[in-house]
Design a protein around this motif. Structure first.
Motif, PDB file in Angstrom:
ATOM      1  N   LYS A  20       0.813  -1.213   0.000  1.00  0.00           N
ATOM      2  CA  LYS A  20       0.000   0.000   0.000  1.00  0.00           C
ATOM      3  C   LYS A  20       0.852   1.271   0.000  1.00  0.00           C
ATOM      4  CE  LYS A  20      -3.537  -2.364   2.771  1.00  0.00           C
ATOM      5  NZ  LYS A  20      -4.214  -2.394   4.107  1.00  0.00           N
ATOM      6  N   ILE A  21       2.083   1.165   0.471  1.00  0.00           N
ATOM      7  CA  ILE A  21       2.916   2.374   0.592  1.00  0.00           C
ATOM      8  C   ILE A  21       4.169   2.321  -0.276  1.00  0.00           C
ATOM      9  CG2 ILE A  21       2.086   2.968   2.897  1.00  0.00           C
ATOM     10  CD1 ILE A  21       4.535   1.632   4.088  1.00  0.00           C
ATOM     11  N   ASP A  22       4.604   1.133  -0.630  1.00  0.00           N
ATOM     12  CA  ASP A  22       5.760   0.957  -1.520  1.00  0.00           C
ATOM     13  C   ASP A  22       5.216   0.789  -2.938  1.00  0.00           C
ATOM     14  OD1 ASP A  22       8.284   0.425  -2.581  1.00  0.00           O
ATOM     15  OD2 ASP A  22       8.213  -1.707  -2.022  1.00  0.00           O
ATOM     16  N   LEU A  23       4.804   1.885  -3.526  1.00  0.00           N
ATOM     17  CA  LEU A  23       4.010   1.841  -4.755  1.00  0.00           C
ATOM     18  C   LEU A  23       4.768   1.277  -5.947  1.00  0.00           C
ATOM     19  CD1 LEU A  23       2.118   5.253  -4.402  1.00  0.00           C
ATOM     20  CD2 LEU A  23       1.444   2.973  -3.625  1.00  0.00           C
ATOM     21  N   ASP A  24       6.075   1.387  -5.943  1.00  0.00           N
ATOM     22  CA  ASP A  24       6.876   0.843  -7.043  1.00  0.00           C
ATOM     23  C   ASP A  24       7.371  -0.580  -6.757  1.00  0.00           C
ATOM     24  OD1 ASP A  24       6.668   3.211  -8.533  1.00  0.00           O
ATOM     25  OD2 ASP A  24       8.342   4.115  -7.419  1.00  0.00           O
ATOM     26  N   THR A  25       6.932  -1.135  -5.647  1.00  0.00           N
ATOM     27  CA  THR A  25       7.313  -2.487  -5.220  1.00  0.00           C
ATOM     28  C   THR A  25       8.845  -2.656  -5.251  1.00  0.00           C
ATOM     29  OG1 THR A  25       5.289  -3.211  -6.345  1.00  0.00           O
ATOM     30  CG2 THR A  25       6.667  -4.921  -5.376  1.00  0.00           C
ATOM     31  N   LYS A  26       9.501  -1.763  -4.551  1.00  0.00           N
ATOM     32  CA  LYS A  26      10.968  -1.837  -4.472  1.00  0.00           C
ATOM     33  C   LYS A  26      11.441  -2.813  -3.399  1.00  0.00           C
ATOM     34  CE  LYS A  26      12.333   1.158  -7.588  1.00  0.00           C
ATOM     35  NZ  LYS A  26      13.213   0.759  -8.728  1.00  0.00           N
ATOM     36  N   VAL A  27      10.568  -3.099  -2.438  1.00  0.00           N
ATOM     37  CA  VAL A  27      10.940  -3.977  -1.323  1.00  0.00           C
ATOM     38  C   VAL A  27      10.306  -5.348  -1.523  1.00  0.00           C
ATOM     39  CG1 VAL A  27      10.877  -4.316   1.169  1.00  0.00           C
ATOM     40  CG2 VAL A  27      11.092  -1.994   0.232  1.00  0.00           C
ATOM     41  N   LEU A  28      11.142  -6.378  -1.525  1.00  0.00           N
ATOM     42  CA  LEU A  28      10.660  -7.750  -1.690  1.00  0.00           C
ATOM     43  C   LEU A  28      10.995  -8.575  -0.451  1.00  0.00           C
ATOM     44  CD1 LEU A  28      11.842  -8.545  -5.353  1.00  0.00           C
ATOM     45  CD2 LEU A  28       9.682  -7.505  -4.603  1.00  0.00           C
ATOM     46  N   LEU A  29      10.037  -9.392  -0.031  1.00  0.00           N
ATOM     47  CA  LEU A  29      10.255 -10.327   1.071  1.00  0.00           C
ATOM     48  C   LEU A  29      10.523 -11.702   0.475  1.00  0.00           C
ATOM     49  CD1 LEU A  29       8.695  -7.893   2.345  1.00  0.00           C
ATOM     50  CD2 LEU A  29       7.797  -9.522   4.020  1.00  0.00           C
ATOM     51  N   VAL A  30      11.696 -12.249   0.772  1.00  0.00           N
ATOM     52  CA  VAL A  30      12.138 -13.505   0.170  1.00  0.00           C
ATOM     53  C   VAL A  30      12.291 -14.555   1.271  1.00  0.00           C
ATOM     54  CG1 VAL A  30      13.953 -14.632  -1.167  1.00  0.00           C
ATOM     55  CG2 VAL A  30      13.352 -12.235  -1.640  1.00  0.00           C
ATOM     56  N   PHE A  31      11.613 -15.685   1.091  1.00  0.00           N
ATOM     57  CA  PHE A  31      11.634 -16.750   2.094  1.00  0.00           C
ATOM     58  C   PHE A  31      12.336 -17.978   1.528  1.00  0.00           C
ATOM     59  CE2 PHE A  31       8.117 -13.977   3.038  1.00  0.00           C
ATOM     60  CZ  PHE A  31       8.219 -13.798   4.412  1.00  0.00           C
ATOM     61  N   ILE A  32      13.404 -18.383   2.214  1.00  0.00           N
ATOM     62  CA  ILE A  32      14.168 -19.565   1.807  1.00  0.00           C
ATOM     63  C   ILE A  32      14.021 -20.608   2.910  1.00  0.00           C
ATOM     64  CG2 ILE A  32      16.441 -20.462   1.191  1.00  0.00           C
ATOM     65  CD1 ILE A  32      17.220 -17.636   0.320  1.00  0.00           C
ATOM     66  N   GLY A  33      13.313 -21.673   2.600  1.00  0.00           N
ATOM     67  CA  GLY A  33      13.076 -22.700   3.603  1.00  0.00           C
ATOM     68  C   GLY A  33      11.802 -23.472   3.280  1.00  0.00           C
ATOM     69  N   ASP A  34      11.468 -24.372   4.167  1.00  0.00           N
ATOM     70  CA  ASP A  34      10.292 -25.218   4.001  1.00  0.00           C
ATOM     71  C   ASP A  34       9.691 -25.451   5.379  1.00  0.00           C
ATOM     72  OD1 ASP A  34       8.382 -26.787   2.857  1.00  0.00           O
ATOM     73  OD2 ASP A  34       9.713 -28.422   2.293  1.00  0.00           O
ATOM     74  N   GLY A  35       8.494 -25.988   5.408  1.00  0.00           N
ATOM     75  CA  GLY A  35       7.881 -26.263   6.695  1.00  0.00           C
ATOM     76  C   GLY A  35       6.406 -26.559   6.574  1.00  0.00           C
ATOM     77  N   ALA A  36       5.799 -26.828   7.703  1.00  0.00           N
ATOM     78  CA  ALA A  36       4.407 -27.276   7.732  1.00  0.00           C
ATOM     79  C   ALA A  36       3.434 -26.242   7.191  1.00  0.00           C
ATOM     80  CB  ALA A  36       4.033 -27.648   9.165  1.00  0.00           C
ATOM     81  N   ASP A  37       3.771 -24.961   7.272  1.00  0.00           N
ATOM     82  CA  ASP A  37       2.841 -23.898   6.851  1.00  0.00           C
ATOM     83  C   ASP A  37       3.039 -23.451   5.406  1.00  0.00           C
ATOM     84  OD1 ASP A  37       1.774 -23.958   9.352  1.00  0.00           O
ATOM     85  OD2 ASP A  37       2.660 -22.066  10.036  1.00  0.00           O
ATOM     86  N   LYS A  38       3.916 -24.107   4.657  1.00  0.00           N
ATOM     87  CA  LYS A  38       4.269 -23.620   3.330  1.00  0.00           C
ATOM     88  C   LYS A  38       3.055 -23.500   2.407  1.00  0.00           C
ATOM     89  CE  LYS A  38       7.232 -24.455  -0.667  1.00  0.00           C
ATOM     90  NZ  LYS A  38       8.289 -25.317  -1.260  1.00  0.00           N
ATOM     91  N   GLU A  39       2.235 -24.529   2.324  1.00  0.00           N
ATOM     92  CA  GLU A  39       1.100 -24.491   1.407  1.00  0.00           C
ATOM     93  C   GLU A  39       0.104 -23.410   1.806  1.00  0.00           C
ATOM     94  OE1 GLU A  39       0.980 -26.037  -1.452  1.00  0.00           O
ATOM     95  OE2 GLU A  39       2.970 -26.810  -0.946  1.00  0.00           O
ATOM     96  N   LYS A  40      -0.130 -23.255   3.099  1.00  0.00           N
ATOM     97  CA  LYS A  40      -1.026 -22.204   3.572  1.00  0.00           C
ATOM     98  C   LYS A  40      -0.495 -20.828   3.196  1.00  0.00           C
ATOM     99  CE  LYS A  40      -0.797 -20.673   7.733  1.00  0.00           C
ATOM    100  NZ  LYS A  40      -0.808 -20.504   9.214  1.00  0.00           N
ATOM    101  N   LEU A  41       0.804 -20.648   3.306  1.00  0.00           N
ATOM    102  CA  LEU A  41       1.418 -19.358   2.976  1.00  0.00           C
ATOM    103  C   LEU A  41       1.361 -19.082   1.478  1.00  0.00           C
ATOM    104  CD1 LEU A  41       4.492 -19.694   5.338  1.00  0.00           C
ATOM    105  CD2 LEU A  41       2.588 -18.103   5.635  1.00  0.00           C
ATOM    106  N   LEU A  42       1.579 -20.105   0.665  1.00  0.00           N
ATOM    107  CA  LEU A  42       1.470 -19.934  -0.785  1.00  0.00           C
ATOM    108  C   LEU A  42       0.051 -19.545  -1.181  1.00  0.00           C
ATOM    109  CD1 LEU A  42       3.643 -22.941  -2.012  1.00  0.00           C
ATOM    110  CD2 LEU A  42       4.175 -20.517  -2.265  1.00  0.00           C
ATOM    111  N   LEU A  43      -0.933 -20.137  -0.509  1.00  0.00           N
ATOM    112  CA  LEU A  43      -2.334 -19.782  -0.772  1.00  0.00           C
ATOM    113  C   LEU A  43      -2.593 -18.333  -0.399  1.00  0.00           C
ATOM    114  CD1 LEU A  43      -5.184 -20.668  -1.589  1.00  0.00           C
ATOM    115  CD2 LEU A  43      -5.554 -21.386   0.785  1.00  0.00           C
ATOM    116  N   HIS A  44      -2.055 -17.899   0.734  1.00  0.00           N
ATOM    117  CA  HIS A  44      -2.195 -16.507   1.170  1.00  0.00           C
ATOM    118  C   HIS A  44      -1.603 -15.564   0.120  1.00  0.00           C
ATOM    119  CE1 HIS A  44      -1.761 -13.517   4.780  1.00  0.00           C
ATOM    120  NE2 HIS A  44      -2.023 -12.889   3.653  1.00  0.00           N
TER     121      HIS A  44
END
Length: 410
Positions: free
Chosen positions: A251-275
């Motif tokens: 909502k505030i980083d209008l040019d999408t300059k900031v990216l959140l990168v997740f490296i790993g796996d776990g029980a919540d992965k599919e739920k997070l991908l759906l989100h």
């Protein structure tokens, strides 16, 4: 550490740890790095372990003997997985510890170390003390069963009473308790006032993360500010929080300059991908598991790294490997805990503390932080200073070794 020359006689150390792995795997290398340095000093180290799914250690039959860089391994094929049910994980932990008792009763050694969790790892150490009168160390990497009780993994009164009783037995049969954070020491000490407790935190891997790695990242990273999270995608790691922060950033980083990168796996992965799909979070990337040796290029090219956990006192005592590797790469951390890590950030200016209860406020603070290049640079310098001094792996391994020598020579 190779410059040190500890006095003879050399030690024979037996260490029980269910999750041993090297940088070829995707898991913590704390025990590998410590033991490697002890072996380099001429000490004999035997680790009784299991083939954890994120480790590079593989079973060769139900019980096999292996060797890695001079460290003797006894691998029991009773592997844990954070995707398994509580009953399955408990059964495998108990099975591992019961078999381990054989080695505590029959092996030749001078000092026995049990590295917890799970808390069941203390069983062979108790036998080493009770039946063989060996010097014993109980290492606390996570506060169990306190964590399991707080997360309601242990639900019944009977489960809680048994777990707390066994915890007391582990502490009472240890000649030395070693914790991975000052917060853990503060949690344990009031209940064990007569016991010696030392802190050996997880260490910064400067050899791996502190030297510039050549190579290129994917094209989508070009011109972006990466905030990288390395580690499990499970309940206690609270990735849901970062997803809410990502929504607010869009909502505030209008040019999408900031990216959140997740490296790993776990029980919540599919739920997070759906989100991610449902909210069209174009500023979030999930890269899956990567070997530790492949992580430096990502951390070094990040603006900062991320760490969150659940908002409770036990989780605030944790000692996450990811922050120490970030320090080694001269990268500040952005984190949510209210314990010793928060104090570290405040005192040493090595990152940014954000509020777990306020994802919107966190998004504004993060955007302001990453856009201030001078502040990011200074925080990175302070982070490396911590890595090179307070969290220096060689010095910490040497201090740990001295504790063991003092026990044996007492």
């Amino acid at each position: 550490m190779s410059k040190r020359n500890p006095a003879k006689p050399l030690l024979n150390i037996l260490l029980f740890y269910q999750y041993f792995g090297t940088p070829k795997g995707s898991w913590s290398t704390r025990i590998y790095e410590i033991c490697k340095r002890w072996v380099e000093q001429g000490h004999k180290v035997t680790v009784v372990t299991a083939p954890y799914e994120k480790s590079d250690i593989k079973a060769r039959g139900f019980i096999s003997k292996q060797q890695i860089e001079g460290i003797d391994l006894i691998v029991i094929n009773s592997a844990d997985s954070n995707k398994s049910s509580f009953i399955t994980r408990a059964f495998k932990a108990i099975l591992f510890s019961l078999i381990s008792v054989w080695y505590s009763l029959t092996s030749k050694y001078e000092v026995c170390i049990a590295s917890s969790g799970p808390i069941t790892i203390g069983l062979p150490m108790i036998f080493a003390k009770k039946l063989r009168r060996k010097k014993t160390v109980f290492e606390v990497r996570d506060l169990w069963p306190a964590g399991a009780i707080e997360l309601e993994i242990l639900k019944s009164d009977l489960q809680k009473k048994l777990a707390l009783w066994f915890e007391r037995k582990c502490y009472s049969n240890a000649d030395l308790i070693v914790t991975a954070s000052i917060g853990q020491k503060r949690h344990i000490q009031p209940r064990t006032p007569a016991k010696r407790i030392e802190v050996i935190p997880n260490a910064s891997d400067i050899d791996l993360f502190g030297h510039i790695v050549e190579g290129t990242l994917p094209e989508w990273t070009g011109g972006k500010r990466l905030l990288t999270h390395i580690g499990s995608l499970g309940l206690i790691h609270n990735i849901d929080y970062w997803m809410l922060v990502a929504e607010e950033l869009l909502k505030i980083d209008l040019d999408t300059k900031v990216l959140l990168v997740f490296i790993g796996d776990g029980a919540d992965k599919e739920k997070l991908l759906l989100h991610k799909r449902e909210r069209n979070l174009k500023n979030v990337y999930f890269l899956g598991l990567k070997p530790k040796k492949d992580l430096p290029i990502w951390v070094q090219n990040s603006t900062a790294t991320l760490f969150a956990t659940l908002n409770n006192p036990v989780q605030s005592t944790c000692s996450p490997n990811k922050i120490f590797d970030s320090f080694a790469a001269s990268k500040p951390i952005i984190q949510t805990t209210k314990g010793w890590i928060k104090d570290l950030v405040d005192e040493h200016n090595c990152g940014l503390n954000v509020d777990l209860e306020d994802p919107k406020g966190a998004a504004y603070k993060i955007l302001d932080f990453v856009q201030n290049e001078a502040r990011v640079h200074e925080s990175g310098l302070q982070a490396f200073n911590l890595a090179n001094n307070i969290f220096n792996r060689d010095e910490l391994a040497y201090s740990y070794l001295n504790f063991l020598k003092e026990l044996v020579n007492d």
